[in-house]
Design an enzyme around this catalytic site. Structure first.
Site, PDB file in Angstrom:
ATOM      1  CG  HIS A  24     -24.304 -15.177 -11.845  1.00 57.95           C
ATOM      2  ND1 HIS A  24     -25.239 -14.749 -10.954  1.00 57.95           N
ATOM      3  CD2 HIS A  24     -24.028 -16.448 -11.501  1.00 57.95           C
ATOM      4  CE1 HIS A  24     -25.522 -15.725 -10.110  1.00 57.95           C
ATOM      5  NE2 HIS A  24     -24.795 -16.771 -10.415  1.00 57.95           N
ATOM      6  CG  ASP A  67     -16.145 -23.017 -18.342  1.00 57.42           C
ATOM      7  OD1 ASP A  67     -16.301 -23.534 -19.460  1.00 57.42           O
ATOM      8  OD2 ASP A  67     -15.079 -22.497 -17.973  1.00 57.42           O
ATOM      9  CD  GLU A  85     -13.216 -24.275 -20.768  1.00 58.46           C
ATOM     10  OE1 GLU A  85     -12.792 -24.135 -19.601  1.00 58.46           O
ATOM     11  OE2 GLU A  85     -14.346 -23.899 -21.146  1.00 58.46           O
TER      12      GLU A  85
HETATM   13  C1  LIG Z   1     -19.433 -18.943 -12.089  1.00 58.21           C
HETATM   14  C2  LIG Z   1     -19.442 -18.227 -13.425  1.00 58.21           C
HETATM   15  C3  LIG Z   1     -18.898 -18.851 -14.523  1.00 58.21           C
HETATM   16  C4  LIG Z   1     -18.905 -18.213 -15.765  1.00 58.21           C
HETATM   17  N1  LIG Z   1     -18.388 -18.868 -16.847  1.00 58.21           N
HETATM   18  C5  LIG Z   1     -18.430 -18.277 -18.051  1.00 58.21           C
HETATM   19  C6  LIG Z   1     -17.948 -18.959 -19.202  1.00 58.21           C
HETATM   20  O1  LIG Z   1     -17.469 -20.080 -19.132  1.00 58.21           O
HETATM   21  N2  LIG Z   1     -18.031 -18.314 -20.400  1.00 58.21           N
HETATM   22  C7  LIG Z   1     -18.582 -17.075 -20.528  1.00 58.21           C
HETATM   23  O2  LIG Z   1     -18.664 -16.581 -21.651  1.00 58.21           O
HETATM   24  N3  LIG Z   1     -19.027 -16.413 -19.453  1.00 58.21           N
HETATM   25  C8  LIG Z   1     -18.953 -16.986 -18.233  1.00 58.21           C
HETATM   26  N4  LIG Z   1     -19.405 -16.302 -17.137  1.00 58.21           N
HETATM   27  C9  LIG Z   1     -19.805 -14.894 -17.293  1.00 58.21           C
HETATM   28  C10 LIG Z   1     -21.247 -14.757 -17.702  1.00 58.21           C
HETATM   29  O3  LIG Z   1     -21.460 -15.225 -19.003  1.00 58.21           O
HETATM   30  C11 LIG Z   1     -21.635 -13.275 -17.697  1.00 58.21           C
HETATM   31  O4  LIG Z   1     -21.352 -12.697 -16.459  1.00 58.21           O
HETATM   32  C12 LIG Z   1     -23.113 -13.110 -18.027  1.00 58.21           C
HETATM   33  O5  LIG Z   1     -23.393 -11.762 -18.224  1.00 58.21           O
HETATM   34  C13 LIG Z   1     -23.934 -13.628 -16.891  1.00 58.21           C
HETATM   35  O6  LIG Z   1     -25.280 -13.704 -17.268  1.00 58.21           O
HETATM   36  P1  LIG Z   1     -26.378 -13.075 -16.367  1.00 58.21           P
HETATM   37  O7  LIG Z   1     -27.641 -13.667 -16.831  1.00 58.21           O
HETATM   38  O8  LIG Z   1     -26.080 -13.202 -14.928  1.00 58.21           O
HETATM   39  O9  LIG Z   1     -26.229 -11.546 -16.841  1.00 58.21           O
HETATM   40  P2  LIG Z   1     -26.321 -10.219 -15.978  1.00 58.21           P
HETATM   41  O10 LIG Z   1     -25.124 -10.118 -15.122  1.00 58.21           O
HETATM   42  O11 LIG Z   1     -27.630 -10.136 -15.317  1.00 58.21           O
HETATM   43  O12 LIG Z   1     -26.234  -9.125 -17.151  1.00 58.21           O
HETATM   44  C14 LIG Z   1     -25.054  -8.947 -17.892  1.00 58.21           C
HETATM   45  C15 LIG Z   1     -25.217  -7.761 -18.861  1.00 58.21           C
HETATM   46  O13 LIG Z   1     -26.130  -8.116 -19.883  1.00 58.21           O
HETATM   47  C16 LIG Z   1     -27.269  -7.271 -19.854  1.00 58.21           C
HETATM   48  N5  LIG Z   1     -28.416  -8.168 -20.062  1.00 58.21           N
HETATM   49  C17 LIG Z   1     -28.904  -9.115 -19.236  1.00 58.21           C
HETATM   50  N6  LIG Z   1     -29.944  -9.727 -19.819  1.00 58.21           N
HETATM   51  C18 LIG Z   1     -30.108  -9.148 -21.019  1.00 58.21           C
HETATM   52  C19 LIG Z   1     -31.032  -9.333 -22.090  1.00 58.21           C
HETATM   53  N7  LIG Z   1     -31.998 -10.251 -22.031  1.00 58.21           N
HETATM   54  N8  LIG Z   1     -30.903  -8.553 -23.190  1.00 58.21           N
HETATM   55  C20 LIG Z   1     -29.929  -7.606 -23.287  1.00 58.21           C
HETATM   56  N9  LIG Z   1     -29.043  -7.385 -22.298  1.00 58.21           N
HETATM   57  C21 LIG Z   1     -29.130  -8.156 -21.193  1.00 58.21           C
HETATM   58  C22 LIG Z   1     -27.265  -6.624 -18.487  1.00 58.21           C
HETATM   59  O14 LIG Z   1     -27.903  -5.361 -18.466  1.00 58.21           O
HETATM   60  C23 LIG Z   1     -25.788  -6.496 -18.206  1.00 58.21           C
HETATM   61  O15 LIG Z   1     -25.258  -5.378 -18.855  1.00 58.21           O
HETATM   62  C24 LIG Z   1     -19.431 -16.904 -15.891  1.00 58.21           C
HETATM   63  C25 LIG Z   1     -19.968 -16.266 -14.767  1.00 58.21           C
HETATM   64  C26 LIG Z   1     -19.978 -16.924 -13.542  1.00 58.21           C
HETATM   65  C27 LIG Z   1     -20.539 -16.222 -12.360  1.00 58.21           C
END
Ligand SMILES: Cc1cc2nc3c(=O)[nH]c(=O)nc-3n(C[C@H](O)[C@H](O)[C@H](O)COP(=O)(O)OP(=O)(O)OC[C@H]3O[C@@H](n4cnc5c(N)ncnc54)[C@H](O)[C@@H]3O)c2cc1C
Length: 524
Positions: A77, A143, A257
């Site tokens: 994400h 969120d 917020e």
């Molecule tokens: C609809 C939406 C709402 C959001 N709202 C918020 C919010 O309110 N607050 C906020 O803080 N963020 C928010 N985000 C952003 C979100 O926290 C980040 O994009 C987060 O990285 C998404 O997690 P993911 O599991 O999809 O990570 P990924 O996109 O899969 O990975 C993100 C990064 O972390 C690394 N990574 C993944 N897993 C691990 C692990 N286990 N150990 C070490 N590194 C790792 C990956 O290599 C990459 O560099 C939102 C995103 C979306 C899409």
């Protein structure tokens, strides 16, 4: 493995290689993310069953003449390819615990010690439901809850509770990490603390989080979910700052917020539609027209309650609202269960998916803006650069207290006691006026230029940062750059982890060329 050629192996590496999927479906899925802006194809997708598999994969990489890169992918994400591994291996973290015939959920609650141990691959929504079975809950939420523990802890994890409890990274007791050396290390503020503080907010650069021990508190049952509207930025920010200073007295909101609604047409943006009725929106449009405001601002607050406090919560809310300077009459209150409130964006996701508006480009830009510059930012961005901009999506704006962040971590925030999180969360919806990604990117670039500290700008920091150059990253980390580079040299010296962040150059491409046809493959 280079270009599909096996250059060395042993028994365990064969086992590891059987978990690497190179089929088109697997690599295609790992080539894009929520942003839908950039694409990059890995050589394969690794599906680990145990954390030790990830360690073995990393050791296999390091055993190669030129190591391949390894990117853990939570839910993908991210917006700009942060979880990509072009030409390397993406680790599908969701496979952890999947034993084929059954899946172990890797979420364990300690009621006595008030913590939850969650696998790095676990979704926050599942952590929530598991903790609630014991009447407990983590304290700080993003969120949106369908993202992973490892993904948010690699950034910070911010939301409306962060002003009082800090970001999610300030609420972790202990981690299990697989480093870029292939070591499996348990770390905490007391043990292996350098790794602990590096990994929290570390953008995946120092290790893969395979378990996090997260602090819990007793869970409330219900929430008074409130929005109050402002036609002027001054009382909006004054009230927000009052609210984040009040929590110690127990008389304020548990969650704060804020949103900025641009343009006179109040479109039903992402989180607005589940909250406001059509009548509310008509009234708010009227407010914008009557006051001639370029933007309408909302504070979104939540006051938690349970059976013991149900009788007094309305009185407490009324007393609080009395102190605030929103436009009288423009207060909207909903009563929701705790889960309904926390999972509000999950419902929006369903709506957007049915409207075909979820899998669209998201050129999101998230910034931390110092409090002393927020009015300047508002004038220059909302009433300047974005004045006539695409209204599709959402703009968030809310303050946080810096003393809730731990400076030993690598997450970067401005140097002021209070700073604002500003999220320009806009979508390029095909066919609509907002379909032009390039236009949104040009506006983002103008905002970033305004923010640029080196150029004498506002001095913002990017959250969920993206910098195209090494210089950009140096500026991002500022005085911490030396520390970040030292930590990288210590925990991932070959720079194989999370290359999609683009902070450290990955190992150079393989040389010499692969063996000629018929030449035997060397076994070691
Ligand atoms: C609809 C939406 C709402 C959001 N709202 C918020 C919010 O309110 N607050 C906020 O803080 N963020 C928010 N985000 C952003 C979100 O926290 C980040 O994009 C987060 O990285 C998404 O997690 P993911 O599991 O999809 O990570 P990924 O996109 O899969 O990975 C993100 C990064 O972390 C690394 N990574 C993944 N897993 C691990 C692990 N286990 N150990 C070490 N590194 C790792 C990956 O290599 C990459 O560099 C939102 C995103 C979306 C899409």
């Amino acid at each position: 493995v280079h270009g599909g050629v096996l250059t060395s192996y042993d028994v365990s590496s064969l086992d590891i290689m059987s978990k690497i999927h190179t089929d088109h479906d697997a690599t295609t899925k790992a080539s894009s993310d929520f942003g839908h802006i950039v694409h990059a194809t890995p050589n394969g997708v690794f599906r680990p069953t145990f954390p030790a598999d990830i360690a073995a994969l990393i050791r296999l990489s390091l055993s190669q003449p030129t190591p391949f890169t390894v990117a853990p992918r939570g839910k993908g994400h991210s917006s700009r390819g942060q979880a990509f591994a072009p030409g390397g291996i993406v680790v599908d973290m969701s496979a952890l615990g999947d034993h084929g015939h059954h899946t172990s959920h890797r979420i364990d609650v300690s009621v006595d010690r008030m913590y939850v141990d969650a696998g790095g691959e676990q979704l926050w929504i599942d952590v929530l439901h598991t903790a609630l079975k014991h009447g407990l809950t983590p304290r700080v939420w993003t969120d949106y809850l369908r993202i992973t523990v490892g993904g948010t802890l690699s950034n910070a994890g911010i939301g409306g509770q962060a002003f009082r409890h800090g970001p999610q990274i300030s609420n972790v007791h202990e981690l299990d990490v697989v480093t870029g050396m292939g070591e499996m290390i348990t770390c905490s503020p007391e043990v292996n603390s350098a790794l602990f503080f590096a990994v929290l907010g570390g953008l995946g650069q120092f290790g893969v989080i395979t378990r996090a021990r997260i602090r819990l508190e007793p869970a409330p049952k219900r929430v008074k979910w409130v929005r109050i509207a402002y036609s002027d930025v001054h009382p909006f920010t004054t009230d927000q700052e009052l609210l984040i200073s009040k929590w110690a007295s127990g008389s304020g909101f548990d969650y704060v917020e804020g949103q900025v609604q641009l343009n006179r047409t109040l479109t039903q943006g992402r989180r607005s539609s589940s909250f406001f009725s059509a009548t509310d929106l008509a009234r708010l449009t009227g407010l914008a027209i009557d006051t001639g405001s370029v933007a309408i601002y909302y504070i979104e607050g939540a006051m938690y309650y349970d059976d013991n406090t149900a009788a007094s919560v309305d009185q407490k809310l009324d007393a609080l609202l009395e102190e605030l300077s929103f436009v009288r009459g423009f207060v909207f209150v909903r009563d929701a269960s705790y889960v309904e409130f926390l999972d509000r964006v999950g419902r929006e996701e369903q709506n957007l998916r049915s409207a075909g508006a979820w899998d669209v480009p998201h050129p999101w830009l998230n910034l931390f803006v110092p409090r002393s510059r927020i009015l300047h930012f508002d004038a220059a961005v909302f009433k300047g650069i974005l004045r006539n901009a695409n209204p599709v999506g959402l703009i968030l704006m809310y303050p946080m207290n810096k003393d809730m962040w731990d400076d030993r971590m690598t997450a970067m925030t401005p140097d002021e006691d209070v700073f604002y999180a500003v999220g320009l969360l806009r979508s390029a919806v095909a066919g609509g006026s907002g379909g032009d990604v390039e236009q949104l990117e040009r506006e983002n670039a103008a905002v970033l230029e305004l923010c640029d500290l080196a150029g004498g700008g506002i001095g913002c920091r990017q959250y969920l940062p993206h910098h195209a150059s090494r210089d950009g990253w140096r500026r991002h980390f500022g005085a911490k750059w030396g520390r970040v580079a030292d930590l990288k040299a210590r925990y991932d010296p070959r720079a194989i982890l999370s290359p999609g962040q683009g902070i450290f150059p990955p190992p150079p491409p393989p040389s010499p060329p692969p063996p000629a046809a018929g030449e035997p493959i060397t076994a070691s």
